[in-house]
Design an enzyme around this catalytic site. Structure first.
Site, short mmCIF file in Angstrom:
data_model
loop_
_atom_site.label_atom_id
_atom_site.label_comp_id
_atom_site.label_asym_id
_atom_site.label_seq_id
_atom_site.Cartn_x
_atom_site.Cartn_y
_atom_site.Cartn_z
N TYR A 79 70.04 128.58 -41.08
CA TYR A 79 68.89 128.53 -41.97
C TYR A 79 68.85 129.78 -42.83
O TYR A 79 69.50 130.78 -42.53
CB TYR A 79 67.57 128.36 -41.19
CG TYR A 79 67.14 129.57 -40.40
CD1 TYR A 79 66.28 130.51 -40.95
CD2 TYR A 79 67.58 129.77 -39.10
CE1 TYR A 79 65.87 131.61 -40.23
CE2 TYR A 79 67.18 130.87 -38.38
CZ TYR A 79 66.33 131.79 -38.94
OH TYR A 79 65.93 132.89 -38.22
N CYS A 80 68.09 129.69 -43.91
CA CYS A 80 67.86 130.82 -44.79
C CYS A 80 66.41 130.73 -45.28
O CYS A 80 65.58 130.11 -44.62
CB CYS A 80 68.86 130.83 -45.95
SG CYS A 80 68.69 129.42 -47.08
N ARG A 81 66.13 131.31 -46.42
CA ARG A 81 64.76 131.29 -46.93
C ARG A 81 64.39 129.93 -47.50
O ARG A 81 63.32 129.39 -47.22
CB ARG A 81 64.57 132.37 -48.00
CG ARG A 81 63.15 132.47 -48.52
CD ARG A 81 62.99 133.55 -49.57
NE ARG A 81 63.95 133.44 -50.65
CZ ARG A 81 63.81 132.64 -51.72
NH1 ARG A 81 62.76 131.86 -51.82
NH2 ARG A 81 64.73 132.61 -52.66
N ILE A 108 63.39 128.51 -43.83
CA ILE A 108 62.44 128.95 -42.81
C ILE A 108 60.98 128.78 -43.26
O ILE A 108 60.10 128.62 -42.42
CB ILE A 108 62.70 130.41 -42.37
CG1 ILE A 108 61.94 130.73 -41.09
CG2 ILE A 108 62.41 131.38 -43.50
CD1 ILE A 108 62.34 132.01 -40.42
#
Length: 111
Positions: A79-81, A108
Site C-alpha cells: 500500500y501507499c498513500r 491508506i
C-alpha cells in the site's frame, strides 16, 4: 476495464490483485503477512498499518534490497498513500518474481 488497462490503472491479473479496503483489512489484520508500505519514511512516521515494513518506492535500491528478504512464493500486500506508487511497485515486484501480490485500492487513506 479496457480503459483501465490502457491507462495503467486498476491493474489486476493472476499475479496482482487490487483489494477493496475491507478485503485488505481482513487479509492483514492481526495476521503475520508480508506487508509493505511503499511511502516515504516521513509519510510512514505519520502512521502506518500495524506490522508494515517501510520500503520507500522513491528509494529503488532500498526497495529492491528489502524485498530480497521476502519469500516470493508467499502473498505480498502493498500500500501507499493513494494507490499509485503501490501499483507501480506491484508491477516491479512481479518482474522480480513475486507470484501473489495484493494492492490496497485507493491507498491508506481508504483503509
Amino acid at each position: 476495464m479496457f480503459l483501465n488497462r490502457l491507462f495503467g490503472t486498476g491493474v489486476q491479473d493472476d499475479t496482482i490483485r487490487v483489494l477493496s479496503p475491507e478485503a485488505f483489512r481482513e487479509a492483514v489484520q492481526n495476521k503475520k503477512v508480508q506487508l509493505i508500505d511503499v511511502r516515504t519514511k516521513a509519510e510512514f512516521s505519520q502512521g502506518a498499518i500495524k506490522n508494515a515494513v517501510n520500503l520507500d518506492f522513491f528509494q529503488p535500491q532500498q526497495l529492491l534490497n528489502g524485498v530480497k528478504k521476502l519469500d516470493k512464493n508467499k502473498p505480498l500486500y502493498l500500500y501507499c498513500r493513494s494507490g499509485n506508487r503501490s501499483q507501480k511497485a506491484a508491477r516491479l515486484l512481479k518482474q522480480e518474481g513475486f507470484t501473489e501480490i495484493y494492492d490496497l485500492q485507493g491507498g491508506i487513506g481508504n483503509y
